[in-house]
Design an enzyme around this catalytic site. Structure first.
Site, PDB file in Angstrom:
ATOM      1  N   GLU A 152     -30.238 -20.000 -20.527  1.00 47.21           N
ATOM      2  CA  GLU A 152     -28.891 -18.888 -20.437  1.00 47.21           C
ATOM      3  C   GLU A 152     -29.426 -17.520 -19.691  1.00 47.21           C
ATOM      4  O   GLU A 152     -30.474 -17.403 -19.868  1.00 47.21           O
ATOM      5  CB  GLU A 152     -28.614 -18.576 -21.826  1.00 47.21           C
ATOM      6  CG  GLU A 152     -27.559 -19.992 -22.461  1.00 47.21           C
ATOM      7  CD  GLU A 152     -27.295 -19.914 -23.801  1.00 47.21           C
ATOM      8  OE1 GLU A 152     -27.044 -18.625 -24.158  1.00 47.21           O
ATOM      9  OE2 GLU A 152     -26.914 -20.736 -24.416  1.00 47.21           O
ATOM     10  N   SER A 208     -26.638 -16.094 -26.468  1.00 45.93           N
ATOM     11  CA  SER A 208     -25.309 -15.813 -27.067  1.00 45.93           C
ATOM     12  C   SER A 208     -25.504 -15.374 -28.450  1.00 45.93           C
ATOM     13  O   SER A 208     -24.733 -14.536 -28.958  1.00 45.93           O
ATOM     14  CB  SER A 208     -24.654 -17.187 -27.167  1.00 45.93           C
ATOM     15  OG  SER A 208     -25.182 -18.201 -27.906  1.00 45.93           O
TER      16      SER A 208
HETATM   17  C1  LIG Z   1     -18.877 -19.622 -25.192  1.00 48.92           C
HETATM   18  C2  LIG Z   1     -19.853 -20.354 -24.338  1.00 48.92           C
HETATM   19  C3  LIG Z   1     -19.655 -21.431 -23.941  1.00 48.92           C
HETATM   20  C4  LIG Z   1     -18.426 -22.373 -23.619  1.00 48.92           C
HETATM   21  O1  LIG Z   1     -17.659 -21.550 -22.944  1.00 48.92           O
HETATM   22  P1  LIG Z   1     -16.155 -21.884 -23.408  1.00 48.92           P
HETATM   23  O2  LIG Z   1     -15.231 -21.349 -22.084  1.00 48.92           O
HETATM   24  O3  LIG Z   1     -15.664 -21.018 -24.553  1.00 48.92           O
HETATM   25  O4  LIG Z   1     -15.901 -23.173 -23.658  1.00 48.92           O
HETATM   26  C5  LIG Z   1     -20.757 -22.064 -23.153  1.00 48.92           C
HETATM   27  N1  LIG Z   1     -22.192 -21.614 -23.119  1.00 48.92           N
HETATM   28  C6  LIG Z   1     -22.452 -20.221 -23.931  1.00 48.92           C
HETATM   29  C7  LIG Z   1     -23.776 -19.957 -23.853  1.00 48.92           C
HETATM   30  C8  LIG Z   1     -21.217 -19.820 -24.663  1.00 48.92           C
HETATM   31  O5  LIG Z   1     -21.580 -18.771 -25.085  1.00 48.92           O
END
Ligand SMILES: *Cc1c(COP(=O)(O)O)cnc(C)c1O
Length: 374
Positions: free
Chosen positions: A179, A183
């Site tokens: 990432e 998150s």
């Molecule tokens: C929220 C999130 C997703 C998913 O995205 P949505 O559009 O909410 O389905 C994917 N990867 C990460 C790191 C996220 O935080």
């Protein structure tokens, strides 16, 4: 002997989760800017992902309304059938520009993008190396693919290289997953180094930028992200080469077999990206607010708009979140299995719309309560 009914079995499972404070419940919540209305009470939210307040921006709402009036509520079919509203072209062109790639493909959500793209690129006999902390939907995509999945310790280049050295040669293709901004921890991946590994070991780097919102460079050759957070709308995307995108249209099952987004959501994303382009200063604010908060608490400098305050025990995180709610602040308690055991936390996300006095007030409570685990 009569087998227990489904509900009986599920009731038992729920009791086990409840005993571990891991049962999740829904609560009605209505966002109004950086505040939310919940249970008749107005709270200042440090839990949303609408980092720039664009979900309620007048230009974004007006664009969505116009598309709704013009095209109706739903897309009516998969994009490959009749759901490919002309608005998609404009959105994908803008995304490719922002991410500095040849092309882009919009999916129904970020989750759908990850579970579609990863199995489209690798399968049995291939290798996936994923950072230990990548989002659940990257892991779900990796599992769906049938490739060998190995996890390297979070942001640990040495471990990643060791796994590559030991396993790369026995596999056909290799995909590295990470990432841009993590998150739950708010820290950033060492993208330059991972891109160098990808080159050295003949692997492909795929990055998830769901919590980033700049035109960050060096994100790898497969750049995935969401329209549901900083962009304030809904949907997911992948940016990359023209050939990659052309291939995904035919190979990503979550793209092929799911209905196109409501046109209003696509229009909202286009308008939001327009606001971001017109007001680049807006994009700096969430990080500045996060840094101010970290400074007030005397914790490590913020690297992104996400700042975890680790309290360790699940019960402590839940109690802290409840107390903050009493005092007028919405701060999510994040607990296992979303984070590792003994790493429960309050997760603060900062918006461009937060005011200094809100940040000061919430920081004062944390200090007063002595919640910062040493
Ligand atoms: C929220 C999130 C997703 C998913 O995205 P949505 O559009 O909410 O389905 C994917 N990867 C990460 C790191 C996220 O935080």
């Amino acid at each position: 002997m009569k087998m227990p009914a489904l509900d009986e079995i599920l009731q038992q499972k729920l009791q086990v989760l409840e005993a571990k404070s891991q049962k999740r419940i829904l609560r009605d919540t209505v966002p109004e800017g950086v505040q939310v209305m919940r249970g008749g009470k107005r709270l200042i939210s440090f839990s949303g992902n609408d980092y720039l307040g664009l979900s309620q921006h007048p230009e974004v709402v007006a664009a969505a309304r116009a598309a709704l009036e013009k095209y109706g509520a739903g897309a009516g079919a998969s994009r490959l059938v009749t759901g490919n509203n002309p608005l998609y072209g404009a959105l994908e062109k803008t995304l490719a520009e922002v991410k500095n790639t040849e092309s882009a493909c919009v999916f129904g959500s970020g989750y759908l993008a990850n579970i579609g793209v990863i199995p489209a690129l690798v399968g049995a006999g291939d290798l996936i190396l994923a950072d230990k902390l990548v989002h659940a939907c990257m892991i779900d995509g990796a599992r769906l693919s049938g490739a060998t999945v190995l996890r390297f310790a979070h942001n640990n280049l040495e471990h990643c290289r060791m796994l590559l050295s030991a396993n790369r040669s026995e596999h056909h293709h290799c995909l590295i997953l990470t990432e841009t901004v993590f998150s739950m921890d708010g820290d950033r991946a060492p993208l330059t180094e991972l891109a160098a590994f990808a080159k050295e070991f003949d692997a492909w780097l795929m990055t998830d930028d769901a919590h980033g919102f700049s035109s960050s460079k060096g994100e790898g050759i497969i750049k995935m992200g969401t329209l549901s957070k900083a962009v304030g709308s809904y949907g997911g995307y992948v940016c990359g080469s023209k050939i990659l995108i052309e291939y995904l249209h035919t190979a990503a099952r979550s793209f092929i077999y799911s209905t196109g987004l409501p046109p209003a959501a696509v229009a909202a994303s286009i308008a939001a990206l327009g606001v971001m382009k017109k007001q680049p200063a807006l994009l700096e604010k969430p990080l500045a607010n996060a840094k101010y908060f970290a400074q007030l608490l005397g914790i490590a400098d913020a690297q992104s708009a996400i700042v975890p305050v680790i309290v360790k025990e699940t019960e402590k995180a839940l109690a802290a979140s409840a107390l903050l709610e009493e005092k007028g602040f919405l701060v999510a308690a994040i607990r296992p299995p979303t984070v590792p055991e003994n790493a429960a936390r309050l997760r603060f996300t900062f918006s461009a719309l937060h005011e200094q006095k809100d940040i000061e007030a919430v920081a004062a409570i944390i200090k007063e309560q002595g919640w910062i685990a040493s």
